[in-house]
Motif scaffolding. Structure first.
Motif, PDB file in Angstrom:
ATOM      1  N   ARG A   1      -4.759   9.907   0.560  1.00 52.86           N
ATOM      2  CA  ARG A   1      -4.914   8.451   0.579  1.00 52.86           C
ATOM      3  C   ARG A   1      -5.831   8.051   1.727  1.00 52.86           C
ATOM      4  O   ARG A   1      -5.651   8.508   2.852  1.00 52.86           O
ATOM      5  CB  ARG A   1      -3.570   7.770   0.780  1.00 52.86           C
ATOM      6  CG  ARG A   1      -2.679   7.884  -0.407  1.00 52.86           C
ATOM      7  CD  ARG A   1      -1.440   7.020  -0.213  1.00 52.86           C
ATOM      8  NE  ARG A   1      -0.776   6.946  -1.492  1.00 52.86           N
ATOM      9  CZ  ARG A   1       0.467   7.308  -1.710  1.00 52.86           C
ATOM     10  NH1 ARG A   1       1.189   7.759  -0.722  1.00 52.86           N
ATOM     11  NH2 ARG A   1       0.985   7.207  -2.908  1.00 52.86           N
ATOM     12  N   VAL A   2      -6.767   7.169   1.402  1.00 57.21           N
ATOM     13  CA  VAL A   2      -7.623   6.568   2.420  1.00 57.21           C
ATOM     14  C   VAL A   2      -7.133   5.133   2.587  1.00 57.21           C
ATOM     15  O   VAL A   2      -7.106   4.366   1.623  1.00 57.21           O
ATOM     16  CB  VAL A   2      -9.114   6.584   1.996  1.00 57.21           C
ATOM     17  CG1 VAL A   2      -9.965   5.863   3.029  1.00 57.21           C
ATOM     18  CG2 VAL A   2      -9.593   8.014   1.799  1.00 57.21           C
ATOM     19  N   PHE A   3      -6.724   4.779   3.797  1.00 57.43           N
ATOM     20  CA  PHE A   3      -6.244   3.429   4.069  1.00 57.43           C
ATOM     21  C   PHE A   3      -7.397   2.600   4.626  1.00 57.43           C
ATOM     22  O   PHE A   3      -7.952   2.922   5.683  1.00 57.43           O
ATOM     23  CB  PHE A   3      -5.073   3.458   5.057  1.00 57.43           C
ATOM     24  CG  PHE A   3      -3.833   4.038   4.455  1.00 57.43           C
ATOM     25  CD1 PHE A   3      -2.900   3.221   3.844  1.00 57.43           C
ATOM     26  CD2 PHE A   3      -3.604   5.411   4.484  1.00 57.43           C
ATOM     27  CE1 PHE A   3      -1.751   3.761   3.269  1.00 57.43           C
ATOM     28  CE2 PHE A   3      -2.466   5.961   3.913  1.00 57.43           C
ATOM     29  CZ  PHE A   3      -1.536   5.132   3.307  1.00 57.43           C
ATOM     30  N   VAL A   4      -7.742   1.538   3.892  1.00 60.45           N
ATOM     31  CA  VAL A   4      -8.845   0.666   4.275  1.00 60.45           C
ATOM     32  C   VAL A   4      -8.277  -0.665   4.760  1.00 60.45           C
ATOM     33  O   VAL A   4      -7.430  -1.263   4.102  1.00 60.45           O
ATOM     34  CB  VAL A   4      -9.795   0.422   3.080  1.00 60.45           C
ATOM     35  CG1 VAL A   4     -10.925  -0.518   3.476  1.00 60.45           C
ATOM     36  CG2 VAL A   4     -10.350   1.737   2.554  1.00 60.45           C
ATOM     37  N   GLU A   5      -8.755  -1.103   5.923  1.00 61.46           N
ATOM     38  CA  GLU A   5      -8.377  -2.408   6.467  1.00 61.46           C
ATOM     39  C   GLU A   5      -9.562  -3.338   6.285  1.00 61.46           C
ATOM     40  O   GLU A   5     -10.719  -2.918   6.415  1.00 61.46           O
ATOM     41  CB  GLU A   5      -8.032  -2.264   7.953  1.00 61.46           C
ATOM     42  CG  GLU A   5      -7.654  -3.568   8.613  1.00 61.46           C
ATOM     43  CD  GLU A   5      -7.370  -3.369  10.090  1.00 61.46           C
ATOM     44  OE1 GLU A   5      -6.186  -3.264  10.445  1.00 61.46           O
ATOM     45  OE2 GLU A   5      -8.340  -3.297  10.871  1.00 61.46           O
ATOM     46  N   PHE A   6      -9.277  -4.611   5.987  1.00 63.33           N
ATOM     47  CA  PHE A   6     -10.343  -5.582   5.771  1.00 63.33           C
ATOM     48  C   PHE A   6      -9.808  -6.990   5.989  1.00 63.33           C
ATOM     49  O   PHE A   6      -8.596  -7.192   6.104  1.00 63.33           O
ATOM     50  CB  PHE A   6     -10.924  -5.438   4.357  1.00 63.33           C
ATOM     51  CG  PHE A   6      -9.893  -5.470   3.268  1.00 63.33           C
ATOM     52  CD1 PHE A   6      -9.586  -6.655   2.604  1.00 63.33           C
ATOM     53  CD2 PHE A   6      -9.219  -4.318   2.906  1.00 63.33           C
ATOM     54  CE1 PHE A   6      -8.629  -6.680   1.598  1.00 63.33           C
ATOM     55  CE2 PHE A   6      -8.263  -4.330   1.895  1.00 63.33           C
ATOM     56  CZ  PHE A   6      -7.964  -5.521   1.247  1.00 63.33           C
ATOM     57  N   VAL A   7     -10.725  -7.951   6.058  1.00 64.78           N
ATOM     58  CA  VAL A   7     -10.352  -9.354   6.213  1.00 64.78           C
ATOM     59  C   VAL A   7     -10.753 -10.090   4.944  1.00 64.78           C
ATOM     60  O   VAL A   7     -11.895  -9.976   4.489  1.00 64.78           O
ATOM     61  CB  VAL A   7     -11.047  -9.988   7.441  1.00 64.78           C
ATOM     62  CG1 VAL A   7     -10.784 -11.484   7.510  1.00 64.78           C
ATOM     63  CG2 VAL A   7     -10.589  -9.302   8.720  1.00 64.78           C
TER      64      VAL A   7
END
Length: 118
Positions: free
Chosen positions: A54-60
Motif C-alpha cells: 500500500r502506498v499512502f498518499v496525503e493531499f489537500v
C-alpha cells in the motif's frame, strides 16, 4: 506593531484535519476505488521486482474540490509511489469539507493498493 498575516494563520487558508464535515470524493469511496481500479498502471519495473503493498498518499482538498499538495506518507518504491500520486491527482472530483457552515480546505490521506494478480 506588525499587521501582516502569516500563511496558515488566516482562517481562509487554514487546512483542517478533522472538520465537522470531511471532504469526500464525488460518488463516494466506491467511485474513487472504481477510478483507481480502472486507471491503475502497475509499473512494469515494480512487477518484475515483485513489489506489492500500500502506498499512502496525503493531499489537500481545496475549497473548490481540487486536489493539491500531494505527497507520499508511506511508499513501497519510487515507481509505485509516482503512480499512486498520479491516480489520486487524476481523480479531481471532490466535495470540499465544511466547518461551522463554511467551506474549508481539508487534509486527507488515502491508500492505493498494488497487488500482482497471477
Amino acid at each position: 506593531m506588525r499587521t501582516d498575516k502569516k500563511e496558515g494563520t488566516d482562517n481562509d487558508n487554514k487546512i483542517y484535519i478533522v472538520p465537522e464535515k470531511n471532504a469526500a470524493p464525488v460518488g463516494g469511496l466506491r467511485a474513487l476505488y472504481k477510478h483507481i481500479q480502472k486507471n491503475l498502471q502497475y509499473p512494469e519495473k515494480a512487477i518484475r521486482r515483485g513489489l506489492e503493498g500500500r502506498v499512502f498518499v496525503e493531499f489537500v482538498v481545496e475549497k473548490n474540490g481540487t486536489v493539491n499538495q500531494l505527497r507520499v506518507l508511506k511508499g513501497i518504491g519510487p515507481e509505485c509511489d509516482r503512480e499512486a500520486i498520479r491516480l489520486i491527482q487524476s481523480f479531481d472530483k471532490w466535495i470540499p469539507g465544511e466547518h461551522h457552515g463554511q467551506v474549508v480546505r481539508v487534509k486527507q490521506s488515502f491508500p492505493v493498493v498494488f497487488k500482482i494478480v497471477k
